[in-house]
Design a protein around this motif. Structure first.
Motif, PDB file in Angstrom:
ATOM      1  N   LEU A   1     -17.681  59.794  79.968  1.00  0.00           N
ATOM      2  CA  LEU A   1     -16.259  59.658  79.617  1.00  0.00           C
ATOM      3  C   LEU A   1     -15.648  58.474  80.353  1.00  0.00           C
ATOM      4  CD1 LEU A   1     -15.057  63.391  79.800  1.00  0.00           C
ATOM      5  CD2 LEU A   1     -15.478  62.039  77.748  1.00  0.00           C
TER       6      LEU A   1
ATOM      7  N   ALA B 270     -20.287  57.296  72.405  1.00  0.00           N
ATOM      8  CA  ALA B 270     -19.697  58.410  71.665  1.00  0.00           C
ATOM      9  C   ALA B 270     -20.811  59.278  71.071  1.00  0.00           C
ATOM     10  CB  ALA B 270     -18.792  57.869  70.565  1.00  0.00           C
TER      11      ALA B 270
ATOM     12  N   ARG C 135     -22.313  61.322  73.882  1.00  0.00           N
ATOM     13  CA  ARG C 135     -21.405  62.408  74.270  1.00  0.00           C
ATOM     14  C   ARG C 135     -21.486  63.554  73.264  1.00  0.00           C
ATOM     15  NH1 ARG C 135     -17.570  58.318  75.937  1.00  0.00           N
ATOM     16  NH2 ARG C 135     -16.592  58.281  73.898  1.00  0.00           N
ATOM     17  N   ASN C 136     -21.576  63.146  72.002  1.00  0.00           N
ATOM     18  CA  ASN C 136     -21.589  64.135  70.931  1.00  0.00           C
ATOM     19  C   ASN C 136     -22.881  64.964  70.927  1.00  0.00           C
ATOM     20  OD1 ASN C 136     -22.311  64.500  67.681  1.00  0.00           O
ATOM     21  ND2 ASN C 136     -20.238  65.052  68.299  1.00  0.00           N
TER      22      ASN C 136
ATOM     23  N   TYR D 150     -18.249  64.923  63.970  1.00  0.00           N
ATOM     24  CA  TYR D 150     -18.667  63.544  64.259  1.00  0.00           C
ATOM     25  C   TYR D 150     -20.181  63.379  64.192  1.00  0.00           C
ATOM     26  CZ  TYR D 150     -13.822  63.498  65.546  1.00  0.00           C
ATOM     27  OH  TYR D 150     -12.458  63.620  65.488  1.00  0.00           O
TER      28      TYR D 150
ATOM     29  N   LEU E 160     -12.256  62.184  71.506  1.00  0.00           N
ATOM     30  CA  LEU E 160     -13.155  61.174  72.092  1.00  0.00           C
ATOM     31  C   LEU E 160     -14.227  61.843  72.964  1.00  0.00           C
ATOM     32  CD1 LEU E 160     -10.477  58.497  73.063  1.00  0.00           C
ATOM     33  CD2 LEU E 160     -12.302  58.170  71.391  1.00  0.00           C
ATOM     34  N   SER E 161     -13.857  62.904  73.680  1.00  0.00           N
ATOM     35  CA  SER E 161     -14.816  63.592  74.550  1.00  0.00           C
ATOM     36  C   SER E 161     -15.946  64.222  73.755  1.00  0.00           C
ATOM     37  CB  SER E 161     -14.123  64.719  75.324  1.00  0.00           C
ATOM     38  OG  SER E 161     -13.043  64.217  76.028  1.00  0.00           O
ATOM     39  N   PHE E 162     -15.638  64.613  72.542  1.00  0.00           N
ATOM     40  CA  PHE E 162     -16.662  65.308  71.758  1.00  0.00           C
ATOM     41  C   PHE E 162     -17.320  64.419  70.711  1.00  0.00           C
ATOM     42  CE2 PHE E 162     -14.489  68.799  73.758  1.00  0.00           C
ATOM     43  CZ  PHE E 162     -15.548  69.581  74.173  1.00  0.00           C
ATOM     44  N   GLY E 163     -17.219  63.127  70.898  1.00  0.00           N
ATOM     45  CA  GLY E 163     -18.030  62.235  70.067  1.00  0.00           C
ATOM     46  C   GLY E 163     -17.287  61.367  69.072  1.00  0.00           C
ATOM     47  N   ALA E 164     -15.959  61.466  69.039  1.00  0.00           N
ATOM     48  CA  ALA E 164     -15.228  60.589  68.105  1.00  0.00           C
ATOM     49  C   ALA E 164     -15.270  59.149  68.619  1.00  0.00           C
ATOM     50  CB  ALA E 164     -13.789  61.049  67.987  1.00  0.00           C
ATOM     51  N   THR E 165     -15.405  58.215  67.707  1.00  0.00           N
ATOM     52  CA  THR E 165     -15.344  56.802  68.092  1.00  0.00           C
ATOM     53  C   THR E 165     -13.925  56.302  67.831  1.00  0.00           C
ATOM     54  OG1 THR E 165     -15.968  56.147  65.880  1.00  0.00           O
ATOM     55  CG2 THR E 165     -17.761  56.378  67.466  1.00  0.00           C
TER      56      THR E 165
END
Lengths: 221, 434
Positions: free
Chosen positions: A54, A78, A81-82, A110, B331-336
């Motif tokens: 992050l 990203a 993180r996902n 995502y 954003l933390s969970f993967g969004a760009t």
């Protein structure tokens, strides 16, 4: 699984330079339940944010499953993180305008091939014992329930590592114990790697290993 | 993502209510405001029906009696007519000139004055007199060919129409007039009837393709007629000049020298002015106020659209600023950044599309009651072969389509600015936001 090498994090303003992390080296094994302890402002959360990609370190490298991810671009970060991390925050960080189910589906939105999003989210909610609250809004839940939803959101994408930043910090001791039980269950039965930042010594003692921090540095007690 | 966009909008319906209402009002107003500008641009871009790009006008004046260079021997009417013909012939001999035609006083297409007549067609279906614009020409002067006016099938050619001898009140009409009076029939040989005296008939001797009498007026119901059989004595006349395709009238006018002027001087006639047709059209439009009106319409539309962008942008900016923490979660969970931008712009787009439909329906109610913009359309003159702008359904559909595209573009710009700035925030910073 997750390795931090010589991590430094310095926050700079025009006049002040604050060193949040100073030459931190840490290795987290697969399936390990690690807790990070230390006083407020010692850099625990900063470390967790850098571990979870992050935030970027000022210097040093972060290696995930043998891959150096320090220099990756925003899109790759990203994706990491996902796929690799699941976050649990102290203040839950649920989106109040979305239902419990929609909050849990979030990480799957995502992914290019997420499968049956709703089914996976239902399964995750069942795992945390909240399948009966799917249509509720986060504001209609108790603190413990909200944190369970946050854990369901963290595990729905089946990430290898769960990063929990004071997951029980906003909960009373009974609810805190329930959350700790849930995290232990995820660690033991699912084999998930968990890194948890906590102030609570008794909760930390339940984990496999404790890392202590003071003034941005790892210390041995 | 689509589901999330709809869910976000639905769950934030209270927060977005004002913005949504604003978009509905703006959509309805945009239709009303842009209608005038759109029709104005449409009218200005309709084909004139003749090739004004290759034409210029030479004004010939007469040296006043008593002037040093005045030729008294050329002052009689016979010499006057001969000198007019010689003057026109000299113009025709100039390099680059293809064809010339001496014009009747006020017989120039796009002149400032306008003449209108009302007639019956004499058919049973004709319930009332129809008004048509009329313009005068001089027979035997290559009038139709010089303008580049084309005749319709079944009608004499432009050359024949220019060259023939005309009896008094014979008419050459445009296709639109023919359609108006005798729809589906060949109008050549038909007769107009004078509404005040049905025994007075006006024969139609030719039909030409549509020509607009004024560049800023949509009406193309025009009839050509003549009061005389040929050139008559005059102190002043105009010559229409068609140039070779390779020569620009502006260049021709600029290169016109004093020597050229001296060479053209014939009897007491001299070159008073030389004006490219495009300039003449612009002058007439200016003096009629059409250019100012069009510019005002366009300026109003542009001003409105810029305000729309700024309004949407600031409203959306305020809304999105309240969602920074939420974006941090994404954003933390993967969004760009792209996901965040797409989601926020998608919300704006969906909201604008729904608001536009409602706004457009509201505008339709208004339009059904008060009508759509008619633009510069001469009252009382029908235009059967007209474009979409005269047909309510088509007009409304095209206006709605154009306004929809413009509103969507404005909303996209308006939402892109805050969405872009929000997507650039780091996840940690966003999560810390309260």
């Amino acid at each position: 699984m997750l390795t931090l090498n010589d991590i430094n994090k310095i926050y700079r303003t025009k006049t002040i330079e604050t060193c949040a992390l100073n030459n931190v080296n840490l290795h987290v094994e697969k399936g390990e339940f690690l807790s990070i302890m230390g006083p407020s402002g010692c850099g625990k959360s900063t470390l967790l944010n850098i571990m979870g990609l992050l935030d970027r370190p000022t210097s040093g490298t972060v290696t995930v499953n043998g891959e150096d991810v320090t220099g990756l671009g925003d899109r790759e970060l990203a994706r990491f993180r996902n796929r690799t991390f699941g976050f649990v925050f102290q203040s839950f960080q649920l989106i109040n305008t979305l239902s419990v189910l929609d909050n849990v589906t979030l990480p799957l939105l995502y992914r290019s091939n997420p499968g049956n999003i709703e089914q996976l989210a239902r399964e995750a909610l069942e795992k945390v014992g909240l399948s009966h609250r799917m249509t509720h809004k986060p504001t209609q839940l108790s603190g413990g329930q909200a944190q369970r939803v946050a854990i369901a959101r963290a595990i729905v994408g089946n990430p290898a590592i769960i990063l929990a930043d004071e997951p029980c910090g906003n909960l009373d001791s009974r609810m805190g114990s329930e959350i700790m039980e849930l995290l232990h269950e995820l660690n033991t039965s699912d084999g998930r790697t968990i890194v948890m930042v906590t102030h609570n010594e008794s909760q930390a003692k339940e984990t496999d290993r404790i890392v202590h921090f003071f003034d941005g540095q790892q210390v041995t007690l | 993502m689509f589901r999330l966009i709809f869910k976000n909008l639905w769950n934030r319906r209270r927060a977005y209510a004002w913005l949504f209402i604003e978009l509905i009002v703006v959509s309805a107003l945009a239709c009303a405001i842009l209608d005038g500008g759109l029709i104005s641009i449409h009218d200005a871009n309709l084909p004139l029906g003749y090739d004004s790009d290759r034409l210029l006008i030479i004004e010939a004046g007469s040296i006043p009696e008593g002037a040093v260079t005045f030729d008294a021997s050329a002052a009689n009417s016979v010499s006057n007519v001969e000198n007019q013909l010689r003057f026109v012939e000299k113009v025709k001999q100039m390099p680059g000139v293809v064809m010339v035609s001496e014009l009747e006083q006020d017989g120039m297409l796009n002149c400032e004055s306008t003449s209108m007549n009302s007639f019956y067609s004499g058919t049973e279906a004709d319930s009332g007199a129809n008004g048509i614009l009329t313009t005068l020409f001089i027979p035997g002067t290559n009038y139709f060919e010089t303008y580049g006016i084309k005749s319709v099938p079944g009608s004499p050619s432009p050359e024949e129409l220019s060259a023939r001898s005309y009896a008094r009140k014979e008419f050459v009409i445009t296709r639109s007039v023919a359609e108006l009076f005798w729809p589906g029939e060949n109008a050549v040989g038909k007769e107009f009837i004078n509404p005040r005296d049905s025994t007075v008939r006006y024969p139609v001797v030719g039909v030409v393709e549509d020509v607009r009498q004024k560049s800023h007026i949509r009406t193309n119901c025009l009839a050509f007629t003549t009061w005389r059989s040929g050139i008559e004595p005059a102190d002043y006349f105009q010559v229409l000049v068609r140039l070779d395709d390779t020569i620009d009238p502006e260049t021709f006018a600029a290169a016109f020298s004093n020597d050229d002027a001296r060479r053209l001087r014939t009897g007491n006639f001299y070159v008073k002015s030389l004006t490219p047709y495009a300039d003449l059209i612009a002058n007439v439009e200016n003096s009629a106020g059409a250019t100012a009106e069009r510019n005002m319409s366009i300026a109003l539309a542009v001003f409105f659209l810029i305000n729309l962008i700024l309004g949407i942008s600031s409203s959306f900016f305020l809304q999105t600023r309240r969602r920074i923490r939420e974006m941090g979660v994404h954003l933390s969970f993967g969004a760009t950044r792209r996901h965040i931008t797409a989601m926020l712009m998608g919300e704006g787009l969906v909201m604008a599309a729904i608001a536009f439909i409602i706004g457009d329906i509201l505008f339709l109610q208004w339009a059904l009651k008060f009508g759509l913009s008619t633009g510069n359309f001469m009252n009382g003159i029908c235009n059967p072969a007209d474009t979409w702008a005269s047909h309510f359904g088509q007009h409304f559909a095209i206006l709605s389509g154009i306004v929809f595209i413009l509103v969507i573009i404005c909303v996209l710009i308006g939402t892109w600015l805050p969405a872009r700035s929000l997507s650039r925030i780091s996840p940690v910073e966003a999560l810390r936001n309260e």
